[in-house]
Design a protein around this motif. Structure first.
Motif, PDB file in Angstrom:
ATOM      1  N   SER A 120     -11.228  -1.023   2.487  1.00 26.04           N
ATOM      2  CA  SER A 120     -11.094  -2.110   1.217  1.00 26.04           C
ATOM      3  C   SER A 120     -11.414  -1.302  -0.079  1.00 26.04           C
ATOM      4  O   SER A 120     -10.839  -1.612  -0.985  1.00 26.04           O
ATOM      5  CB  SER A 120     -11.742  -3.278   1.400  1.00 26.04           C
ATOM      6  N   PHE A 121     -12.534  -0.566  -0.061  1.00 29.77           N
ATOM      7  CA  PHE A 121     -13.172  -0.058  -1.225  1.00 29.77           C
ATOM      8  C   PHE A 121     -12.123   0.800  -1.936  1.00 29.77           C
ATOM      9  O   PHE A 121     -11.869   1.074  -3.187  1.00 29.77           O
ATOM     10  CB  PHE A 121     -14.432   0.641  -1.052  1.00 29.77           C
ATOM     11  N   TRP A 122     -11.494   1.851  -1.066  1.00 29.58           N
ATOM     12  CA  TRP A 122     -10.381   2.799  -1.516  1.00 29.58           C
ATOM     13  C   TRP A 122      -9.327   1.711  -2.163  1.00 29.58           C
ATOM     14  O   TRP A 122      -8.901   2.526  -2.857  1.00 29.58           O
ATOM     15  CB  TRP A 122      -9.895   3.513  -0.267  1.00 29.58           C
ATOM     16  N   LEU A 123      -8.846   1.076  -1.507  1.00 33.11           N
ATOM     17  CA  LEU A 123      -7.774  -0.046  -2.068  1.00 33.11           C
ATOM     18  C   LEU A 123      -8.138  -0.378  -3.391  1.00 33.11           C
ATOM     19  O   LEU A 123      -7.307  -0.595  -4.185  1.00 33.11           O
ATOM     20  CB  LEU A 123      -7.463  -1.035  -0.954  1.00 33.11           C
ATOM     21  N   ALA A 124      -9.215  -0.877  -3.626  1.00 35.83           N
ATOM     22  CA  ALA A 124      -9.655  -1.504  -4.754  1.00 35.83           C
ATOM     23  C   ALA A 124      -9.725  -0.396  -5.835  1.00 35.83           C
ATOM     24  O   ALA A 124      -9.375  -0.582  -6.955  1.00 35.83           O
ATOM     25  CB  ALA A 124     -11.259  -2.327  -4.594  1.00 35.83           C
ATOM     26  N   LEU A 125     -10.264   0.933  -5.602  1.00 37.98           N
ATOM     27  CA  LEU A 125     -10.042   1.890  -6.370  1.00 37.98           C
ATOM     28  C   LEU A 125      -8.631   2.158  -6.991  1.00 37.98           C
ATOM     29  O   LEU A 125      -8.496   2.324  -8.170  1.00 37.98           O
ATOM     30  CB  LEU A 125     -10.564   3.340  -5.819  1.00 37.98           C
ATOM     31  N   ALA A 126      -7.875   1.799  -5.948  1.00 38.63           N
ATOM     32  CA  ALA A 126      -6.111   2.151  -6.232  1.00 38.63           C
ATOM     33  C   ALA A 126      -5.824   1.131  -7.215  1.00 38.63           C
ATOM     34  O   ALA A 126      -5.222   1.288  -8.248  1.00 38.63           O
ATOM     35  CB  ALA A 126      -5.419   2.442  -5.177  1.00 38.63           C
ATOM     36  N   LEU A 127      -6.241  -0.083  -7.032  1.00 41.92           N
ATOM     37  CA  LEU A 127      -5.776  -1.207  -7.909  1.00 41.92           C
ATOM     38  C   LEU A 127      -6.451  -1.175  -9.185  1.00 41.92           C
ATOM     39  O   LEU A 127      -5.836  -2.265 -10.220  1.00 41.92           O
ATOM     40  CB  LEU A 127      -6.126  -2.342  -7.004  1.00 41.92           C
ATOM     41  N   CYS A 128      -7.271  -0.745  -9.571  1.00 40.79           N
ATOM     42  CA  CYS A 128      -8.048  -0.396 -10.717  1.00 40.79           C
ATOM     43  C   CYS A 128      -7.069   0.248 -11.887  1.00 40.79           C
ATOM     44  O   CYS A 128      -6.951  -0.419 -12.909  1.00 40.79           O
ATOM     45  CB  CYS A 128      -9.314   0.695 -10.956  1.00 40.79           C
ATOM     46  N   ALA A 134      -2.604   4.130   8.195  1.00 38.43           N
ATOM     47  CA  ALA A 134      -2.548   3.024   8.987  1.00 38.43           C
ATOM     48  C   ALA A 134      -3.333   1.679   8.632  1.00 38.43           C
ATOM     49  O   ALA A 134      -2.888   0.570   8.628  1.00 38.43           O
ATOM     50  CB  ALA A 134      -2.988   3.316  10.586  1.00 38.43           C
ATOM     51  N   ALA A 135      -4.661   2.251   8.180  1.00 39.70           N
ATOM     52  CA  ALA A 135      -5.553   0.787   7.684  1.00 39.70           C
ATOM     53  C   ALA A 135      -5.040   0.384   6.471  1.00 39.70           C
ATOM     54  O   ALA A 135      -4.869  -0.997   5.938  1.00 39.70           O
ATOM     55  CB  ALA A 135      -6.931   1.557   7.610  1.00 39.70           C
ATOM     56  N   GLN A 136      -4.575   1.212   5.549  1.00 35.27           N
ATOM     57  CA  GLN A 136      -4.125   0.832   4.116  1.00 35.27           C
ATOM     58  C   GLN A 136      -2.777   0.053   4.424  1.00 35.27           C
ATOM     59  O   GLN A 136      -2.449  -0.832   3.556  1.00 35.27           O
ATOM     60  CB  GLN A 136      -3.836   1.994   3.162  1.00 35.27           C
ATOM     61  N   ARG A 137      -2.076   0.451   5.371  1.00 40.19           N
ATOM     62  CA  ARG A 137      -0.619  -0.241   5.631  1.00 40.19           C
ATOM     63  C   ARG A 137      -1.056  -1.701   6.076  1.00 40.19           C
ATOM     64  O   ARG A 137      -0.487  -2.754   5.531  1.00 40.19           O
ATOM     65  CB  ARG A 137       0.329   0.440   6.494  1.00 40.19           C
ATOM     66  N   GLU A 138      -1.895  -1.843   6.817  1.00 38.97           N
ATOM     67  CA  GLU A 138      -2.281  -3.325   7.404  1.00 38.97           C
ATOM     68  C   GLU A 138      -2.877  -3.990   6.368  1.00 38.97           C
ATOM     69  O   GLU A 138      -2.614  -5.172   6.366  1.00 38.97           O
ATOM     70  CB  GLU A 138      -3.359  -2.831   8.621  1.00 38.97           C
ATOM     71  N   LEU A 152      -1.014  -7.565   4.756  1.00 37.62           N
ATOM     72  CA  LEU A 152      -1.500  -8.903   4.701  1.00 37.62           C
ATOM     73  C   LEU A 152      -1.958  -9.237   3.335  1.00 37.62           C
ATOM     74  O   LEU A 152      -1.698 -10.385   2.796  1.00 37.62           O
ATOM     75  CB  LEU A 152      -3.150  -8.954   5.760  1.00 37.62           C
ATOM     76  N   GLY A 153      -2.489  -8.060   2.416  1.00 35.49           N
ATOM     77  CA  GLY A 153      -2.813  -8.350   1.108  1.00 35.49           C
ATOM     78  C   GLY A 153      -1.805  -8.804  -0.010  1.00 35.49           C
ATOM     79  O   GLY A 153      -2.113  -9.474  -0.651  1.00 35.49           O
ATOM     80  N   LEU A 154      -0.714  -8.222   0.254  1.00 35.35           N
ATOM     81  CA  LEU A 154       0.253  -8.208  -0.888  1.00 35.35           C
ATOM     82  C   LEU A 154       0.825  -9.688  -1.041  1.00 35.35           C
ATOM     83  O   LEU A 154       0.899  -9.995  -1.934  1.00 35.35           O
ATOM     84  CB  LEU A 154       1.556  -7.215  -0.603  1.00 35.35           C
ATOM     85  N   PRO A 155       1.326 -10.270   0.108  1.00 32.34           N
ATOM     86  CA  PRO A 155       1.488 -11.716  -0.047  1.00 32.34           C
ATOM     87  C   PRO A 155       0.339 -12.484  -0.314  1.00 32.34           C
ATOM     88  O   PRO A 155       0.862 -13.504  -1.168  1.00 32.34           O
ATOM     89  CB  PRO A 155       2.184 -11.866   1.487  1.00 32.34           C
ATOM     90  N   MET A 156      -0.711 -12.258  -0.264  1.00 32.60           N
ATOM     91  CA  MET A 156      -1.962 -13.034  -0.496  1.00 32.60           C
ATOM     92  C   MET A 156      -2.090 -12.609  -2.130  1.00 32.60           C
ATOM     93  O   MET A 156      -2.576 -13.730  -2.650  1.00 32.60           O
ATOM     94  CB  MET A 156      -3.108 -12.678   0.334  1.00 32.60           C
ATOM     95  N   GLY A 157      -2.076 -11.440  -2.380  1.00 35.53           N
ATOM     96  CA  GLY A 157      -2.017 -11.168  -3.761  1.00 35.53           C
ATOM     97  C   GLY A 157      -0.962 -11.946  -4.696  1.00 35.53           C
ATOM     98  O   GLY A 157      -1.443 -12.461  -5.639  1.00 35.53           O
TER      99      GLY A 157
END
Length: 516
Positions: free
Chosen positions: A160-168, A301-305, A309-314
């Protein structure tokens, strides 16, 4: 004599215990000295109670599941309430930062207030669209905890932290270059200049805000929300002091009064303060999960999962928030007074939304843990408890808003014209509380089951189609145009439709769950 002996013999046979047990009738004549009427009455009275005893036993058997269900419902209601109230305090404290900006600038200058009204709407829309994607950590961690797979929790957090870094990256770029968003409305040049400077400063705090939100949803999923309450409360207190000082100036400060820019600087400082507190708490209080040990590289695999879930939530979060906040952009042709009055009421609506959101996050955590453990019956009870709490509390909140509108409008601004606009809109916020709570808790319960796509579609149709589209038509194109009230009527209708659609989706999901 012979007839008498025969008669006595017949009576003895009829009154014998064996025949009486078979249900034969009572003899009419009592010629046998062994036969006793008192004993006979006692035996038959006991027998007459047997059907009643059987009926009571059957009632106990049937009522046992109901008692168990009631006990489980009460227990889950208490658990949701215990989880929700610290989240509620944390959410109110976080939204309190925006309220602080409104109060500080409402007593400073109307143009600065208008700039922050539009700017904070843009900032919140961008931030919570990205934060919504990061909320995927909540159902993932909740399912792992429910399934007793604690050894995988740290990995989910690190991904999740890696994903947050990319979304910055997109978050910062959109704040520094907001032209595509600002092109949606015409803004007074002086207000736009302050607005752009305000967003440029906020861009520096975007990374800290995203990383902190990962910690936020992680704590919620584990049922440990109290650190969020403490950190948010302290952060808002610091912001109140710092924002007032920077916006209005203070003796000895070389830069003087900064107005809207002072509020932006204070927001950035508080974002990094909260992130530091979160990192310290993770390292000390969640040591059992080893959150910073054996750090994982990004895994596809973890980022895809998470993105599944997260893109529709976002997108759901973006649609829901923009249906409120971007109204400020569309209202700019009506003048700074109308925008400022809308901003006051939008702040009240944001604070009220914290109640169903807190209940929803608590419900998500409990549903996710129950689903991870494959306790489907318990998950149904959790949904019922969350929806019941939301219905009762939102109704009480709506009544409270209805009777306190004038006092709330007076808190937002010293300008009588701004107060008049705000007072005319507060009633709409009171009316939609029940429906907003229903759709919010239902959508988060579905997220606990890892269902995010269908609620997103419902949000797009209702909030953008009915709320923004219908509200714009009522505001500008209806005959006669309804002005700012048209947008708020659109909001009410959109929330009613969203509640019906999303609660229907949840109803079908619950009925399709397997039996325990």
């Amino acid at each position: 004599m012979l007839l008498g002996k025969i008669r006595v013999s017949i009576i003895r046979k009829v009154s014998s215990p064996g025949l009486r047990a078979k249900g034969t009738h009572k003899p009419e004549m009592v010629s046998d000295p062994e036969w006793n009427f008192k004993n006979y009455f006692h035996e038959n009275r006991s027998a007459s109670k047997r059907p009643v005893a059987a009926l009571l036993a059957r009632h106990e058997i049937l009522s046992a599941p109901l008692k168990k269900l009631h006990s489980m419902f009460r227990r889950e209601t208490q658990r949701i309430a215990a989880l929700a109230w610290p989240i509620l305090v944390a959410q109110i404290a976080a939204i309190g930062m925006m309220i602080v900006d409104t109060v500080v600038l409402g007593h400073y200058a109307t143009k600065d207030l208008a700039a922050v009204a539009v700017g904070s709407g843009v900032y919140v829309a961008i931030l919570f669209a990205l934060v919504g994607i990061l909320q995927a950590v909540a159902p993932i961690v909740a399912h792992l905890v429910g399934a007793k797979e604690d050894h995988r929790v740290a990995g989910a957090l690190q991904q999740s932290f890696w994903l947050a870094l990319a979304l910055c990256v997109p978050g910062v770029l959109l704040l520094i270059h907001p032209d595509p968003i600002l092109a949606l409305a015409s803004i007074e040049p002086e207000v736009e200049e302050k607005l752009r400077a305000y967003l440029w400063i906020l861009a520096w705090g975007m990374p800290a805000a995203l990383f902190y939100r990962v910690f936020y949803y992680f704590c919620s999923a584990l049922g440990r929300p109290r650190p969020l309450m403490v950190i948010s409360f302290v952060g808002t207190f610091i912001h109140a002091l710092l924002a007032w000082t920077l916006a209005h100036g203070a003796p000895g400060l070389p830069w003087g009064a900064l107005g809207a820019l002072g509020c932006a600087v204070s927001n950035v400082v508080v974002n990094f303060f909260e992130l530091g507190c979160a990192a310290l708490f993770l390292a000390r209080s969640f040591a059992r999960y080893r959150p910073f040990s054996d750090w994982q590289a990004p895994r596809l695999a973890a980022q895809r999962e998470m993105l599944r879930l997260g893109l529709p939530m976002g997108l759901s979060a973006f649609v829901e928030i923009t249906s409120f906040t971007l109204i400020a952009l569309f209202l700019t042709p009506l003048g700074a007074t109308v925008v400022a009055g809308h901003r006051v009421v939008a702040n009240i609506a944001a604070v009220c939304y914290m109640l169903p959101l807190a209940l929803a996050l608590a419900t998500l955590a409990e549903v996710g843990q129950a689903a991870g453990a494959r306790e489907w019956h318990r998950s149904r009870v959790v949904v019922a408890a969350g929806m019941t709490l939301a219905a009762v509390l939102s109704t009480l909140l709506g009544v409270l808003l209805w009777f306190s509108g004038q006092s709330l409008a007076a808190l937002g601004s010293d300008d009588p014209a701004v107060r008049a606009v705000a007072l005319g809109l507060i009633g709409y916020v009171a009316v939609y509380q029940f429906f907003d709570s229903a759709q919010t808790v239902a959508a988060h319960a579905l997220r606990g089951y890892k269902i995010t796509f269908l609620p997103m579609l419902a949000h797009i149709v209702c909030f953008w189609g009915i709320g923004l589209g219908g509200g714009w038509w009522l505001c500008f194109a209806a005959t006669p145009p309804m002005g700012v009230a048209g947008f708020w009527i659109g909001i009410v209708v959109s929330l009613v439709a969203a509640a019906l659609f999303i609660c229907g989706i949840l109803w079908h999901k619950i009925h399709d769950l397997p039996k325990d």
